[in-house]
Write a protein that holds these residues in place. Structure first.
Motif, PDB file in Angstrom:
ATOM      1  N   TRP A  84       0.822  -1.216   0.000  1.00  0.00           N
ATOM      2  CA  TRP A  84       0.000   0.000   0.000  1.00  0.00           C
ATOM      3  C   TRP A  84       0.850   1.257   0.000  1.00  0.00           C
ATOM      4  O   TRP A  84       0.516   2.238  -0.659  1.00  0.00           O
ATOM      5  N   LYS A  85       1.987   1.242   0.709  1.00  0.00           N
ATOM      6  CA  LYS A  85       2.845   2.433   0.726  1.00  0.00           C
ATOM      7  C   LYS A  85       3.485   2.678  -0.638  1.00  0.00           C
ATOM      8  O   LYS A  85       3.619   3.808  -1.077  1.00  0.00           O
ATOM      9  N   VAL A  86       3.882   1.616  -1.299  1.00  0.00           N
ATOM     10  CA  VAL A  86       4.484   1.742  -2.616  1.00  0.00           C
ATOM     11  C   VAL A  86       3.465   2.301  -3.595  1.00  0.00           C
ATOM     12  O   VAL A  86       3.769   3.209  -4.381  1.00  0.00           O
ATOM     13  N   GLN A  87       2.256   1.779  -3.573  1.00  0.00           N
ATOM     14  CA  GLN A  87       1.211   2.261  -4.468  1.00  0.00           C
ATOM     15  C   GLN A  87       0.894   3.731  -4.192  1.00  0.00           C
ATOM     16  O   GLN A  87       0.661   4.510  -5.114  1.00  0.00           O
ATOM     17  N   GLU A  88       0.919   4.119  -2.931  1.00  0.00           N
ATOM     18  CA  GLU A  88       0.683   5.516  -2.570  1.00  0.00           C
ATOM     19  C   GLU A  88       1.802   6.412  -3.114  1.00  0.00           C
ATOM     20  O   GLU A  88       1.557   7.492  -3.626  1.00  0.00           O
ATOM     21  N   LYS A  89       3.028   5.935  -3.025  1.00  0.00           N
ATOM     22  CA  LYS A  89       4.179   6.694  -3.534  1.00  0.00           C
ATOM     23  C   LYS A  89       4.082   6.874  -5.052  1.00  0.00           C
ATOM     24  O   LYS A  89       4.366   7.951  -5.578  1.00  0.00           O
ATOM     25  N   VAL A  90       3.666   5.837  -5.762  1.00  0.00           N
ATOM     26  CA  VAL A  90       3.515   5.915  -7.217  1.00  0.00           C
ATOM     27  C   VAL A  90       2.447   6.932  -7.583  1.00  0.00           C
ATOM     28  O   VAL A  90       2.631   7.750  -8.485  1.00  0.00           O
ATOM     29  N   LYS A  91       1.318   6.917  -6.880  1.00  0.00           N
ATOM     30  CA  LYS A  91       0.245   7.878  -7.153  1.00  0.00           C
ATOM     31  C   LYS A  91       0.721   9.309  -6.921  1.00  0.00           C
ATOM     32  O   LYS A  91       0.415  10.206  -7.695  1.00  0.00           O
ATOM     33  N   MET A  92       1.484   9.530  -5.844  1.00  0.00           N
ATOM     34  CA  MET A  92       1.995  10.871  -5.556  1.00  0.00           C
ATOM     35  C   MET A  92       2.935  11.330  -6.658  1.00  0.00           C
ATOM     36  O   MET A  92       2.884  12.481  -7.092  1.00  0.00           O
ATOM     37  N   ALA A  93       3.785  10.446  -7.150  1.00  0.00           N
ATOM     38  CA  ALA A  93       4.715  10.799  -8.228  1.00  0.00           C
ATOM     39  C   ALA A  93       3.954  11.123  -9.509  1.00  0.00           C
ATOM     40  O   ALA A  93       4.302  12.073 -10.224  1.00  0.00           O
ATOM     41  N   GLU A  94       2.918  10.349  -9.815  1.00  0.00           N
ATOM     42  CA  GLU A  94       2.109  10.615 -11.003  1.00  0.00           C
ATOM     43  C   GLU A  94       1.403  11.958 -10.883  1.00  0.00           C
ATOM     44  O   GLU A  94       1.321  12.715 -11.858  1.00  0.00           O
ATOM     45  N   ASN A  95       0.879  12.274  -9.705  1.00  0.00           N
ATOM     46  CA  ASN A  95       0.208  13.558  -9.502  1.00  0.00           C
ATOM     47  C   ASN A  95       1.181  14.719  -9.677  1.00  0.00           C
ATOM     48  O   ASN A  95       0.838  15.732 -10.281  1.00  0.00           O
ATOM     49  N   ARG A  96       2.402  14.574  -9.146  1.00  0.00           N
ATOM     50  CA  ARG A  96       3.412  15.631  -9.313  1.00  0.00           C
ATOM     51  C   ARG A  96       3.756  15.830 -10.786  1.00  0.00           C
ATOM     52  O   ARG A  96       3.871  16.953 -11.261  1.00  0.00           O
ATOM     53  N   GLU A  97       3.902  14.714 -11.507  1.00  0.00           N
ATOM     54  CA  GLU A  97       4.236  14.801 -12.930  1.00  0.00           C
ATOM     55  C   GLU A  97       3.116  15.474 -13.707  1.00  0.00           C
ATOM     56  O   GLU A  97       3.369  16.312 -14.571  1.00  0.00           O
ATOM     57  N   ASN A  98       1.869  15.114 -13.412  1.00  0.00           N
ATOM     58  CA  ASN A  98       0.737  15.739 -14.100  1.00  0.00           C
ATOM     59  C   ASN A  98       0.661  17.229 -13.793  1.00  0.00           C
ATOM     60  O   ASN A  98       0.385  18.037 -14.675  1.00  0.00           O
ATOM     61  N   THR A  99       0.898  17.609 -12.548  1.00  0.00           N
ATOM     62  CA  THR A  99       0.896  19.022 -12.168  1.00  0.00           C
ATOM     63  C   THR A  99       1.999  19.768 -12.898  1.00  0.00           C
ATOM     64  O   THR A  99       1.796  20.869 -13.409  1.00  0.00           O
ATOM     65  N   PHE A 100       3.165  19.167 -12.978  1.00  0.00           N
ATOM     66  CA  PHE A 100       4.304  19.766 -13.666  1.00  0.00           C
ATOM     67  C   PHE A 100       3.981  19.987 -15.145  1.00  0.00           C
ATOM     68  O   PHE A 100       4.235  21.054 -15.694  1.00  0.00           O
ATOM     69  N   ARG A 101       3.388  18.991 -15.784  1.00  0.00           N
ATOM     70  CA  ARG A 101       3.030  19.113 -17.202  1.00  0.00           C
ATOM     71  C   ARG A 101       2.004  20.218 -17.425  1.00  0.00           C
ATOM     72  O   ARG A 101       2.094  20.990 -18.376  1.00  0.00           O
ATOM     73  N   LYS A 102       0.985  20.288 -16.561  1.00  0.00           N
ATOM     74  CA  LYS A 102      -0.042  21.318 -16.692  1.00  0.00           C
ATOM     75  C   LYS A 102       0.563  22.694 -16.535  1.00  0.00           C
ATOM     76  O   LYS A 102       0.239  23.626 -17.266  1.00  0.00           O
ATOM     77  N   TRP A 103       1.462  22.831 -15.572  1.00  0.00           N
ATOM     78  CA  TRP A 103       2.043  24.131 -15.279  1.00  0.00           C
ATOM     79  C   TRP A 103       2.885  24.637 -16.453  1.00  0.00           C
ATOM     80  O   TRP A 103       2.833  25.795 -16.814  1.00  0.00           O
ATOM     81  N   PHE A 104       3.658  23.753 -17.078  1.00  0.00           N
ATOM     82  CA  PHE A 104       4.525  24.170 -18.159  1.00  0.00           C
ATOM     83  C   PHE A 104       3.840  24.177 -19.512  1.00  0.00           C
ATOM     84  O   PHE A 104       4.397  24.643 -20.492  1.00  0.00           O
ATOM     85  N   SER A 105       2.610  23.685 -19.601  1.00  0.00           N
ATOM     86  CA  SER A 105       1.891  23.731 -20.870  1.00  0.00           C
ATOM     87  C   SER A 105       1.044  24.999 -21.001  1.00  0.00           C
ATOM     88  O   SER A 105       0.434  25.232 -22.009  1.00  0.00           O
ATOM     89  N   LEU A 106       1.035  25.800 -19.937  1.00  0.00           N
ATOM     90  CA  LEU A 106       0.240  27.041 -19.975  1.00  0.00           C
ATOM     91  C   LEU A 106       0.837  28.069 -20.874  1.00  0.00           C
ATOM     92  O   LEU A 106       1.899  28.273 -21.149  1.00  0.00           O
TER      93      LEU A 106
END
Length: 78
Positions: A56-78
């Motif tokens: 469960w901790k590993v899966q949580e870490k993966v989700k957090m990394a995916e969320n950070r990556e998506n936020t990063f992409r949105k921010w730089f695509s503006l």
């Protein structure tokens, strides 16, 4: 041989979301019989394969990394 253990810190083992790792470990198994004789087996180049709720901790870490990556992409695509 399959050995069960419990851990709340599977991230230290560097497990991925599938319960595997490229890391190799040295294990020391100590067995004792009813006469208190001790038998030791050392396993070099051992690996860990985990499954079940321990991940469960590993899966949580993966989700957090995916969320950070998506936020990063949105921010730089503006």
């Amino acid at each position: 041989m399959f050995v069960g253990f419990e851990s709340l810190d599977c991230l230290r083992l560097n497990l991925d979301e599938y319960g595997t790792t490229d890391e190799r470990f040295i294990f020391k198994l100590i067995f004792m019989d009813t006469y208190d004789n001790e038998y030791v087996a050392v396993i070099e180049d051992g690996f860990v394969f985990a499954k079940g709720t321990v991940l469960w901790k590993v899966q949580e870490k993966v989700k957090m990394a995916e969320n950070r990556e998506n936020t990063f992409r949105k921010w730089f695509s503006l």
